[in-house]
Design a protein around this motif. Structure first.
Motif, PDB file in Angstrom:
ATOM      1  N   GLN A  38      10.701   4.597  -2.465  1.00  0.00           N
ATOM      2  CA  GLN A  38      10.324   5.795  -1.718  1.00  0.00           C
ATOM      3  C   GLN A  38      10.879   7.021  -2.422  1.00  0.00           C
ATOM      4  OE1 GLN A  38      12.094   6.321   2.227  1.00  0.00           O
ATOM      5  NE2 GLN A  38      13.708   4.843   1.763  1.00  0.00           N
ATOM      6  N   LEU A  39      10.100   8.084  -2.354  1.00  0.00           N
ATOM      7  CA  LEU A  39      10.504   9.377  -2.872  1.00  0.00           C
ATOM      8  C   LEU A  39      10.754  10.293  -1.686  1.00  0.00           C
ATOM      9  CD1 LEU A  39       7.880   9.742  -5.745  1.00  0.00           C
ATOM     10  CD2 LEU A  39      10.296   9.070  -5.973  1.00  0.00           C
ATOM     11  N   VAL A  40      11.944  10.853  -1.613  1.00  0.00           N
ATOM     12  CA  VAL A  40      12.338  11.703  -0.488  1.00  0.00           C
ATOM     13  C   VAL A  40      12.518  13.127  -1.001  1.00  0.00           C
ATOM     14  CG1 VAL A  40      14.052  12.076   1.335  1.00  0.00           C
ATOM     15  CG2 VAL A  40      13.491   9.746   0.595  1.00  0.00           C
ATOM     16  N   ILE A  63       0.843  -1.191   0.000  1.00  0.00           N
ATOM     17  CA  ILE A  63       0.000   0.000   0.000  1.00  0.00           C
ATOM     18  C   ILE A  63       0.882   1.247   0.000  1.00  0.00           C
ATOM     19  CG2 ILE A  63      -1.931  -1.162   1.120  1.00  0.00           C
ATOM     20  CD1 ILE A  63      -1.030   0.175   3.764  1.00  0.00           C
ATOM     21  N   THR A  64       0.256   2.416   0.121  1.00  0.00           N
ATOM     22  CA  THR A  64       0.972   3.680   0.076  1.00  0.00           C
ATOM     23  C   THR A  64       1.114   4.239   1.486  1.00  0.00           C
ATOM     24  OG1 THR A  64      -0.104   4.072  -2.066  1.00  0.00           O
ATOM     25  CG2 THR A  64       1.025   5.939  -1.035  1.00  0.00           C
ATOM     26  N   GLY A  65       2.286   4.761   1.813  1.00  0.00           N
ATOM     27  CA  GLY A  65       2.505   5.316   3.147  1.00  0.00           C
ATOM     28  C   GLY A  65       3.345   6.582   3.076  1.00  0.00           C
ATOM     29  N   LEU A  66       2.962   7.581   3.854  1.00  0.00           N
ATOM     30  CA  LEU A  66       3.663   8.865   3.829  1.00  0.00           C
ATOM     31  C   LEU A  66       4.215   9.212   5.198  1.00  0.00           C
ATOM     32  CD1 LEU A  66       4.436  11.539   2.408  1.00  0.00           C
ATOM     33  CD2 LEU A  66       2.198  12.424   3.105  1.00  0.00           C
ATOM     34  N   LYS A  67       5.537   9.358   5.271  1.00  0.00           N
ATOM     35  CA  LYS A  67       6.200   9.926   6.447  1.00  0.00           C
ATOM     36  C   LYS A  67       6.395  11.414   6.171  1.00  0.00           C
ATOM     37  CE  LYS A  67      10.634  10.998   8.210  1.00  0.00           C
ATOM     38  NZ  LYS A  67      10.153  12.367   8.378  1.00  0.00           N
ATOM     39  N   LEU A  88       7.734   9.336   0.790  1.00  0.00           N
ATOM     40  CA  LEU A  88       6.516   8.665   0.335  1.00  0.00           C
ATOM     41  C   LEU A  88       6.877   7.289  -0.187  1.00  0.00           C
ATOM     42  CD1 LEU A  88       3.437   8.889  -0.502  1.00  0.00           C
ATOM     43  CD2 LEU A  88       4.298   9.656  -2.733  1.00  0.00           C
ATOM     44  N   SER A  89       6.288   6.235   0.405  1.00  0.00           N
ATOM     45  CA  SER A  89       6.525   4.867  -0.056  1.00  0.00           C
ATOM     46  C   SER A  89       5.396   4.449  -0.998  1.00  0.00           C
ATOM     47  CB  SER A  89       6.609   3.905   1.129  1.00  0.00           C
ATOM     48  OG  SER A  89       6.863   2.586   0.681  1.00  0.00           O
ATOM     49  N   VAL A  90       5.785   3.946  -2.174  1.00  0.00           N
ATOM     50  CA  VAL A  90       4.827   3.623  -3.231  1.00  0.00           C
ATOM     51  C   VAL A  90       5.064   2.191  -3.700  1.00  0.00           C
ATOM     52  CG1 VAL A  90       3.969   4.286  -5.513  1.00  0.00           C
ATOM     53  CG2 VAL A  90       4.878   6.041  -3.960  1.00  0.00           C
ATOM     54  N   PRO A  91       4.038   1.332  -3.715  1.00  0.00           N
ATOM     55  CA  PRO A  91       4.238  -0.044  -4.183  1.00  0.00           C
ATOM     56  C   PRO A  91       4.574  -0.081  -5.669  1.00  0.00           C
ATOM     57  CG  PRO A  91       1.903   0.399  -3.776  1.00  0.00           C
ATOM     58  CD  PRO A  91       2.665   1.578  -3.259  1.00  0.00           C
TER      59      PRO A  91
END
Length: 474
Positions: A439-441, A190-194, A423-426
């Motif tokens: 992940q996009l930082v 799934i998608t997760g945002l730090k 942002l972590s993206v599958p």
């Protein structure tokens, strides 16, 4: 809707309720049924609060019937990691020590979700005191991955990742001190945002390391995360770290066109740790981002050993300070793995801790200058290896277990010390058949840019929409 059908994502659920396609009460009832039926399979649920949830849902339905304006999350069924305080409701933080703790305050993030019309279904599993990247909990059992039950769900927001992946809820909040939103997002597909440290108020959430802690969403899609972030972010007078943080709509940035956007890809440390199957998926994700208009450039990284050491020092000292009383009075009530992670924090000299804090801004500048340069963001693996099994991270020689856990946190932990958004993206499935992610930082408070890129990728792929086996109907 069927009481056992998969629960739609955040934006879809809000649109269904707003249009009258489904009532908020029916949607909440369906989510409660799935949580009750499938939740134990993944050890995702601590406790449900059906009475409170249905009361919130009925209030949404009454407001819609009256023609009153609805909030952006009206009727959306959510549940959250069991470290967010709600006044009068127990909050154990995954621990034996706090199993009877009942707060008298409510977390700012939950208050904002309530104001936006969201429905809070209850509390989700997490690692003890949020101190495991795999979902391990010696007291409550290990979090289980919906894609394969004998594999890690990721931690410490294990229940949040599993519940969203299995479509038991539309979305969930988690916390991230060294990767605890991104690990379960990546492992569960799934998608997760730090967010940037300080963007989302920490008030009313159980701390682990206040200098590193961040709160953020786990959801099906980038757009879902953008909707949730727009609600929970922004200044809070009860949390001084958020006073300068902007509050804005993040969905407005999601247009699908990445022309003019440059993405940096460091070649050392991150990619050199990736297995061949993960590298194939990372390269495919870069191709998709390039097809959306992005320019891809290669960069390098500064001394990552130093950054990781500084992160570990800060987390160790702050965790030790928070746990000192319990560690002296109730050491036997900690799981051995968690106790072993807290103990080193008592040995660091105060001077070293002060140095780590003073160096932080300079090291963040160095990392951005080297890894990102003139680009808009950095593309990294979230997890450089396939999702490990529970046995790999809990059984056998202690050094082997530590190495397996170290591989999980390899790409995430320094980002918290730097205070940057990620942002972590599958992006597909590794050789073992389990999800993988990039992940996009970005620079501080560049969440809108990261969400724009992640959304553009998800417009061309459907990995985030894939359902784990046996999750179609409860």
């Amino acid at each position: 809707m069927s009481p056992f059908a998969p629960i739609p994502g955040v934006v879809a659920a809000a649109e269904m309720v707003a249009s009258g396609a489904v009532s908020a009460e029916a949607l909440a009832s369906a989510a409660l049924a799935r949580l009750s039926d499938l939740g134990p399979r993944y050890n995702a649920v601590v406790a449900l609060d059906a009475a409170h949830a249905l009361e919130q849902a009925r209030a949404v339905d009454l407001a819609r019937a009256r023609g009153a304006p609805l909030g952006p999350l009206a009727g959306v069924p959510l549940a959250h990691k069991d470290l967010f305080y709600r006044a009068g409701r127990p909050c154990a933080g995954g621990s034996k020590i706090r199993k009877d703790f009942v707060p008298d305050i409510t977390a700012t993030a939950l208050e904002r979700l309530d104001e936006a019309g969201a429905v809070d279904l209850g509390r989700l599993h997490l690692a003890e005191f949020a101190l495991s990247p795999t979902g391990f909990n010696a007291h409550d059992g290990h979090g289980r991955n919906p894609w394969r039950l004998d594999h890690c769900s990721g931690g410490s927001s294990s229940g949040s990742g599993a519940a969203v992946a299995a479509r038991l809820v539309s979305g969930a909040l988690g916390s991230d001190t060294g990767g605890s939103i991104r690990h379960p997002a990546a492992m569960c597909g799934i998608t997760g945002l730090k967010p940037t440290h300080g963007l989302v108020p920490l008030f009313g959430a159980m701390p682990l390391s206040p200098s590193l802690d961040t709160l953020g969403p786990l959801a099906v899609s980038v757009r879902d995360c953008a909707r949730l972030l727009g609600v929970i972010a922004g200044p809070d007078p009860r949390d001084a770290s958020t006073l300068a943080a902007p509050r804005r709509s993040y969905e407005a940035a999601l247009g699908g066109d990445l022309r003019g956007v440059t993405i940096a890809v460091p070649q050392d440390y991150y990619r050199t740790a990736a297995t061949p199957d993960i590298l194939v998926l990372l390269d495919a994700s870069l191709a998709a981002l390039r097809a959306a208009g992005a320019r891809i450039v290669e960069t390098c990284v500064p001394d990552m050993a130093l950054l990781n050491a500084m992160m570990q020092l800060v987390m160790g000292v702050e965790a030790a300070a928070l746990h000192r009383g319990w560690m002296e009075e109730r050491p036997q009530d900690y799981g051995a793995q968690v106790r072993a992670r807290i103990l080193p924090g008592f040995a660091y000299p105060a001077v070293r801790y002060a140095e780590a804090l003073m160096l932080r801004a300079k090291l963040a500048q160095d990392w951005l200058a080297t890894a990102m340069g003139d680009a808009d963001m950095v593309h990294l693996p979230t997890l450089a290896v396939p999702v490990p099994s529970i046995a790999e991270t809990t059984e056998g020689d202690a050094s082997d277990i530590a190495a397996a856990i170290g591989r999980v946190t390899h790409c995430t932990r320094a980002i918290n010390y730097l205070g940057l958004p990620s942002l972590s993206v599958p992006c597909g499935f590794a050789g073992n058949g389990l999800p993988a992610a990039f992940q996009l930082v970005g620079r501080p408070f560049a969440e809108a840019m990261l969400l724009k890129a992640g959304d553009a990728y998800q417009r061309e792929t459907d990995f985030h929409l894939r359902l784990p086996p046996d999750c179609a109907e409860a």
